[in-house]
Each structure stands twice: as structure tokens, then as C-alpha cells.
Design an enzyme around this catalytic site. Structure first.
Site, PDB file in Angstrom:
ATOM      1  N   ASP A 205       2.780  10.249  -0.113  1.00 57.31           N
ATOM      2  CA  ASP A 205       3.087   9.283  -1.162  1.00 57.31           C
ATOM      3  C   ASP A 205       4.233  10.180  -2.255  1.00 57.31           C
ATOM      4  O   ASP A 205       3.760  11.002  -2.538  1.00 57.31           O
ATOM      5  CB  ASP A 205       2.133   8.704  -1.850  1.00 57.31           C
ATOM      6  CG  ASP A 205       2.303   7.588  -2.924  1.00 57.31           C
ATOM      7  OD1 ASP A 205       3.196   6.696  -2.297  1.00 57.31           O
ATOM      8  OD2 ASP A 205       2.327   7.809  -4.096  1.00 57.31           O
ATOM      9  N   GLU A 212       7.606  18.123  -8.332  1.00 52.45           N
ATOM     10  CA  GLU A 212       8.216  18.376  -9.564  1.00 52.45           C
ATOM     11  C   GLU A 212       7.300  19.017 -10.559  1.00 52.45           C
ATOM     12  O   GLU A 212       6.352  18.543 -11.012  1.00 52.45           O
ATOM     13  CB  GLU A 212       8.546  17.133  -9.959  1.00 52.45           C
ATOM     14  CG  GLU A 212       9.292  17.148 -11.316  1.00 52.45           C
ATOM     15  CD  GLU A 212       9.331  15.570 -12.154  1.00 52.45           C
ATOM     16  OE1 GLU A 212      10.360  15.047 -12.350  1.00 52.45           O
ATOM     17  OE2 GLU A 212       8.130  15.299 -12.427  1.00 52.45           O
ATOM     18  N   GLU A 250       7.598  10.460   1.924  1.00 54.61           N
ATOM     19  CA  GLU A 250       8.260   9.527   1.128  1.00 54.61           C
ATOM     20  C   GLU A 250       9.200  10.291   0.338  1.00 54.61           C
ATOM     21  O   GLU A 250       8.878  10.830  -0.736  1.00 54.61           O
ATOM     22  CB  GLU A 250       7.457   8.616   0.391  1.00 54.61           C
ATOM     23  CG  GLU A 250       8.314   7.530  -0.187  1.00 54.61           C
ATOM     24  CD  GLU A 250       7.448   6.602  -1.467  1.00 54.61           C
ATOM     25  OE1 GLU A 250       7.956   5.567  -1.865  1.00 54.61           O
ATOM     26  OE2 GLU A 250       6.594   7.270  -2.227  1.00 54.61           O
ATOM     27  N   ASP A 318       7.090  -1.829  -0.340  1.00 56.35           N
ATOM     28  CA  ASP A 318       7.416  -1.809  -1.561  1.00 56.35           C
ATOM     29  C   ASP A 318       8.742  -2.960  -1.616  1.00 56.35           C
ATOM     30  O   ASP A 318       9.061  -3.522  -0.486  1.00 56.35           O
ATOM     31  CB  ASP A 318       7.809  -0.417  -1.788  1.00 56.35           C
ATOM     32  CG  ASP A 318       6.813   0.565  -2.370  1.00 56.35           C
ATOM     33  OD1 ASP A 318       5.748   0.057  -2.812  1.00 56.35           O
ATOM     34  OD2 ASP A 318       6.684   1.722  -1.959  1.00 56.35           O
TER      35      ASP A 318
HETATM   36  C1  NOJ Z   1       5.218   4.885  -3.619  1.00 52.04           C
HETATM   37  C2  NOJ Z   1       4.185   3.605  -2.860  1.00 52.04           C
HETATM   38  O1  NOJ Z   1       4.831   3.224  -1.693  1.00 52.04           O
HETATM   39  C3  NOJ Z   1       4.149   2.566  -4.024  1.00 52.04           C
HETATM   40  O2  NOJ Z   1       3.382   1.397  -3.464  1.00 52.04           O
HETATM   41  C4  NOJ Z   1       3.420   2.965  -5.115  1.00 52.04           C
HETATM   42  O3  NOJ Z   1       3.239   2.179  -6.071  1.00 52.04           O
HETATM   43  C5  NOJ Z   1       3.919   4.321  -5.497  1.00 52.04           C
HETATM   44  N1  NOJ Z   1       4.374   5.436  -4.513  1.00 52.04           N
HETATM   45  C6  NOJ Z   1       2.939   5.179  -6.500  1.00 52.04           C
HETATM   46  O4  NOJ Z   1       1.992   5.715  -5.674  1.00 52.04           O
END
Ligand code: NOJ
Length: 559
Positions: A205, A212, A250, A318
């Protein structure tokens, strides 16, 4: 490279399926999905052709961000089951030819995590340094927040010590401080724990935020002068512990930075990265019926090492983020696929699933998935895509697309036998409700979307060119058509997609081919001869698509 390498480097031709245990299948009738329910559905997933399950966070959580705010990196949320139930799922999945990876959410913890509770209690806490603090009032950071509907700063005042802590996401998700070697050790240890229980890697994630270090002070930042070194360490750690484990990251950044997160030419950081740019340009291409933007995004991908791979996707859990498009481009996608403000979120994305965005047009929906599976990379599906589920815009924000899986046309879509009011989330109602969209009906219908997805997956698995090969755009005259080929070893596969409503006749010339070659259709019956000069003319309906294997007279490949 040879065909047997595809088992070693399994993730280059995998079919990944993302699901949330809590909304997939409820076996104990409490309204919340569970590992036992998932175990009951593993055969379904194997039959679909999935080879890797990606489990969204299943850890104990304060549930401010649907599980992405974890209170114990070693636990299993008791509503979903136990460690034992998870291990049963992993073992049974493995038996059915599927690996299991899980979300690794270590950019932050929940503010209810014992580390943060201790850290916020005193500046002398042994965990204080696990997080990022500042003692002077922060500047305006409203443009840097990820969730602008709820936050207007990435710093939150903690009353107990009068200092501010960094949080990229919700204020209940304080960022971990990876310049602290103890934090890095803890992250690796938690990964080692889950790998030992049988996981084959992680979907990492928010990786850029994890690395950073800009909020830390200079002395802290000096402890980790090159944050990418941390990723290199994690990749080699996973390699040592499992041999074939993956890190699927990600990283929604422009191409040059994505290349860095792969580890550049060395390819020794993230194993795979989601191709966010192609995904966004795909929607622009669909909105404009112009293959140009997608073609450009695909050809602009940085060349990656053979030890890396792109993960392609059409939708995820998302918002459908359009943040990398220009304002005019984003407006074009909004206008086409989500004109109502209630369909949009954060000013940058859409909270819809694909079928409603395409007005349920089965030709377009199939064309998009045909495209997804024919793009170079490893395809990732979000649960319910295979049957064409829709969204529930009455739910808040991103939850619109996280409704329960629709198994049957029965009560609660067969997801749960609990009373409706106890369901973790309501089942979609209306035209995309389970009466019309469900697994049971589509399983027995050879013309269903589910049957079509199975065919695509089977063909994708039979065409390792797609995961391993060289991608090349093919010249042809129509702006609304994307024609490409992928070559690997002695195999070549050609895919042609019509993004427009008008039928097209597509002339193609295939280098190195002549009249001893043919094009064998892979999604329908048929075969097209090539001329002396390797030319052929392919007919496509409006929103039509074709996959073709180049064969020669002496080819021993099965079609
Ligand atoms: C990315 C995830 O895909 C999302 O669902 C989440 O809210 C944020 N990162 C924070 O973990």
C-alpha cells in the site's frame, strides 16, 4: 527463456483477483464475510481461472478506512476468523493452483495501534520515534492531503504532548517513520510472519508515501539517505524467505518515478507495479473513442527489467482515479462516465464500477475486458467484475464499489443468511442487483459475461506472449482502433480492438510473415490467411475485438 520458466516466474502470467473477506461470503450468518466463506468459494475462483488471490486487509482494525488502519500487524480480525482459518484458506487455495498475497499496509498504523498510543502519551515513549513529529506549527498543507473531503492538513495536533504528527491519509492513520531502523525491522518481521504462514507476497500500500522522509528532521533523514535502499532490502528479504514471493506495489506516479520503484535497470525493488497511467488513459480513450491516449501510455511505459512486471487493471477498490489526466481530459471522462457530482469523489475520480459507466452495453463491457487481458502485463480483477456488478451510490465515498459479492438471486444475493439490517454493507439493488447479476445464473449460461471472462482468462494463460513478450503497436488507419502484437520466443499474438461504435475493416501488415502464415482466431472460430507480404484485412463490429495467433505451416502450437 522457455515455457517452463513461466512456473518459476509465476507472477508474469498470473491472473490476480482482489477480494475483501468481509464482503465476499458470510458462512456463519453474522452479516460479515469470513474466511470460512472464502474457503467455500475457492473452487469457484479456481474454475474462473484465477491464479493469485489478493486479500484486502484482514487484520484487526479501528475501521476508519475499511481495514487500512491496522491495530495489530500480526492479527486476524476476529469477525473474519482466526489465523487457523486463514491458513486453511491459503493451503486449500494452493491445492487448487492459486497463490495468496495480502495487503501490506505499513505506511501508517491506526491511531489505536499500541505503538501510537504509547508514542502519543509522552515524548519519552520508546515508540515516539516510530512516528513523525514536529513541534512548530505546520504550514498550509491542504494541497497535499489524499482525502480532501475529510482532511485539510497532513499534520495533526496531538493534545497530550502539544506536537503534530504526520498523516498522509486520515488523521486516524499516523505515518510510520521508516528512518528509524526499528520500524524497518518491525515491518520486515511482520512480512516474515505472514510469509511463514504461506502467503506468496504482498500488495504494498502507498509505497511512495512509505519511502517519503521529507517530514522527518535532517538528523533523522540522514539515517536513511536513500529510502529506496529499504525497498531493495525488503525485496531481497522476500526472495530469501520464499524464493518466489512478490511485492506488488501501489505507485501512482509518472513513468520516470515508477521506473525507480522497480529498481531501475536492476529491477531489484518492487516486483510489479500497477499500471495506473494506462488505466487512466484507457478511460480517456473510451470516452473519446480514440485509441491514441491508451496507445501513447502503453508505448511510453519505461522498459523494465525481466525481473519486473506491470499489473494491468480496469477498476479497483478505490475511486477510479483520473489524477494524472489534464483538467480537460478528466472533464471528458467525467462527462462520459460520471457526469453527476454524486458519482465523483475527491475532485479526481469516479466511484463507479465499469458496467454502469458503459450504460450496461455488453459489447463495450466485453471489449474493455478483452482489451485488459490482451495488454502486456499481469491482469488484476476486483471481485464482482467477472459478473458485471454495479455500484451503490448511496454508500459513502469509495464504499460504493465495495458491496457484497452477488452469488445468487436469493436473499442478500446469497452473500449471507443474516437479516438484511445486520449485513456489513447493503447488497446492490435495482438493475445491477442480484436478481439480474449473480454468479449462479451466469455459471450455467454459456453466453454470460462470466463465461466470457473464463474464456479470456484461459486464452490469456495460453498466451505467455502477453506476460513475457515484446509489445508493439501495429499501424492501421482507424483512430478508434487499437491493434497490437506481443511476441515471445517463437510465438506472436495479435489483438485488435474497436473502441468506436462503427464497424471497421482493419488492414494489417505483420513483419516477418508471408503466405505460409495464418491468423487463427482465439476468441471465436475462424482463421485468416496472410498475403506474400504478410498482409491481412480484419473485420471488426462496432466495439468488436479479436485475438489472433500467428501460426505457420509447421507450427506445433495448439490453437
Ligand atoms: C491505498 C488503498 O488502496 C486505500 O484504500 C487506502 O485508503 C489508502 N491506501 C490508505 O491505506
Amino acid at each position: 527463456m522457455k515455457i517452463t520458466d513461466t512456473s518459476d516466474v509465476w507472477w508474469k502470467t498470473a491472473v490476480v483477483y482482489c477480494l475483501d473477506v468481509e464482503t465476499f461470503m458470510d458462512w456463519n450468518d453474522d452479516g460479515c464475510g469470513d474466511f470460512e466463506g472464502l474457503a467455500q468459494r475457492l473452487d469457484y475462483l479456481a474454475e474462473l481461472g484465477v491464479t493469485c488471490l489478493w486479500l484486502m486487509p484482514f487484520y484487526p482494525t479501528a475501521d476508519v478506512d475499511d481495514g487500512y488502519d491496522i491495530t495489530d500487524f500480526y492479527g486476524v480480525d476476529p469477525r473474519l476468523g482466526t489465523h487457523g482459518d486463514l491458513v486453511e484458506v491459503v493451503r486449500t487455495a494452493n491445492d487448487r493452483g492459486m497463490r495468496v498475497i495480502a495487503d501490506l499496509v505499513v505506511n501508517h498504523t491506526s491511531n489505536k495501534h499500541p505503538w501510537f498510543r504509547s508514542a502519543e502519551s509522552s515524548i519519552d515513549s520508546p515508540y515516539r520515534d516510530f512516528y513523525v513529529w514536529r513541534s512548530d506549527p505546520p504550514p498550509d498543507t491542504s494541497s497535499e492531503v489524499v482525502f480532501p473531503d475529510k482532511e485539510n492538513s497532513i499534520w495533526q495536533l496531538s493534545e497530550k504532548t502539544g506536537e503534530w504528527y504526520l498523516h498522509r491519509f486520515y488523521r486516524q492513520q499516523p505515518d510510520l517513520n521508516v528512518t528509524d531502523p526499528k520500524v524497518r525491522d518491525e515491518i520486515a518481521k511482520a512480512m516474515g510472519f505472514w510469509l511463514e504462514l504461506g502467503l506468496s507476497g504482498f500488495r504494498m500500500d502507498a509505497v511512495p508515501f512509505l519511502l517519503e522522509t521529507s517530514g522527518t528532521d535532517r538528523a533523522e533523514a540522514r539515517r536513511l539517505p536513500d529510502p529506496h535502499e529499504f525497498l531493495r532490502q525488503l525485496r531481497s528479504f522476500v526472495g530469501r524467505r520464499t524464493g518466489s514471493g512478490v511485492l506488488l506495489g501501489e505507485v501512482n506516479l509518472p513513468h520516470p518515478q515508477q521506473a525507480q520503484f522497480f529498481g531501475g535497470e536492476n529491477g531489484n525493488e518492487l516486483t510489479m507495479l500497477f499500471d495506473f497511467l494506462s488505466m487512466q488513459y484507457l478511460y480517456l480513450s473510451l470516452a473519446r473513442a480514440d485509441a491514441g491516449p491508451l496507445a501513447q501510455a502503453l508505448t511510453a511505459r519505461p522498459k523494465v527489467s525481466p525481473d519486473n512486471q506491470w499489473a494491468t487493471f480496469v477498476r479497483n477498490h478505490d475511486e477510479l482515479t483520473l489524477d494524472k489526466l489534464s483538467d480537460a481530459e478528466r472533464e471528458a471522462v467525467f462527462a462520459a462516465f460520471g457526469p453527476d457530482p454524486s458519482m465523483q469523489v475527491y475532485g479526481r475520480g469516479l466511484r463507479r464500477r465499469l458496467p454502469p459507466m458503459l450504460d450496461g452495453d455488453p459489447r463495450r463491457i466485453r471489449m474493455v475486458y478483452s482489451l485488459l487481458f490482451s495488454l502486456p502485463g499481469t491482469p488484476v480483477l476486483f471481485y464482482g467484475e467477472e459478473i458485471g456488478m454495479g455500484e451503490d451510490l448511496d454508500l459513502e465515498g469509495r464504499m460504493a464499489v465495495r458491496t457484497p459479492m452477488q452469488w445468487t438471486s436469493g436473499v442478500n444475493g446469497g452473500f449471507s443468511r443474516a437479516p438484511k439490517r445486520r449485513l456489513r454493507r447493503p447488497v446492490v439493488s435495482g438493475g445491477y442487483g442480484p436478481e439480474h447479476v449473480n454468479v449462479a445464473d451466469q455459471r450455467t449460461d454459456p453466453d454470460s459475461l462470466l463465461s466470457f471472462m473464463k474464456l479470456l482468462i484461459r486464452r490469456y494463460r495460453e498466451c505467455p506472449e502477453l506476460g513475457w513478450g515484446e509489445f508493439e503497436l501495429l499501424d492501421q488507419p482507424h483512430a478508434d482502433v487499437l491493434a497490437h502484437q506481443c511476441r515471445w520466443e517463437d510465438g506472436t499474438m495479435v489483438a485488435v480492438h474497436n473502441l468506436g461504435a462503427e464497424p471497421r475493416s482493419v488492414p494489417l501488415t505483420l513483419d516477418g510473415c508471408d503466405s505460409t502464415h495464418r491468423l487463427e482466431d482465439l476468441l471465436q472460430d475462424g482463421s485468416t490467411p496472410l498475403s506474400d507480404k504478410g498482409k491481412a484485412e480484419l473485420r471488426l463490429e462496432g466495439y468488436g475485438y479479436r485475438w489472433l495467433r500467428v501460426t505457420s505451416a509447421d507450427s506445433r502450437r495448439l490453437v
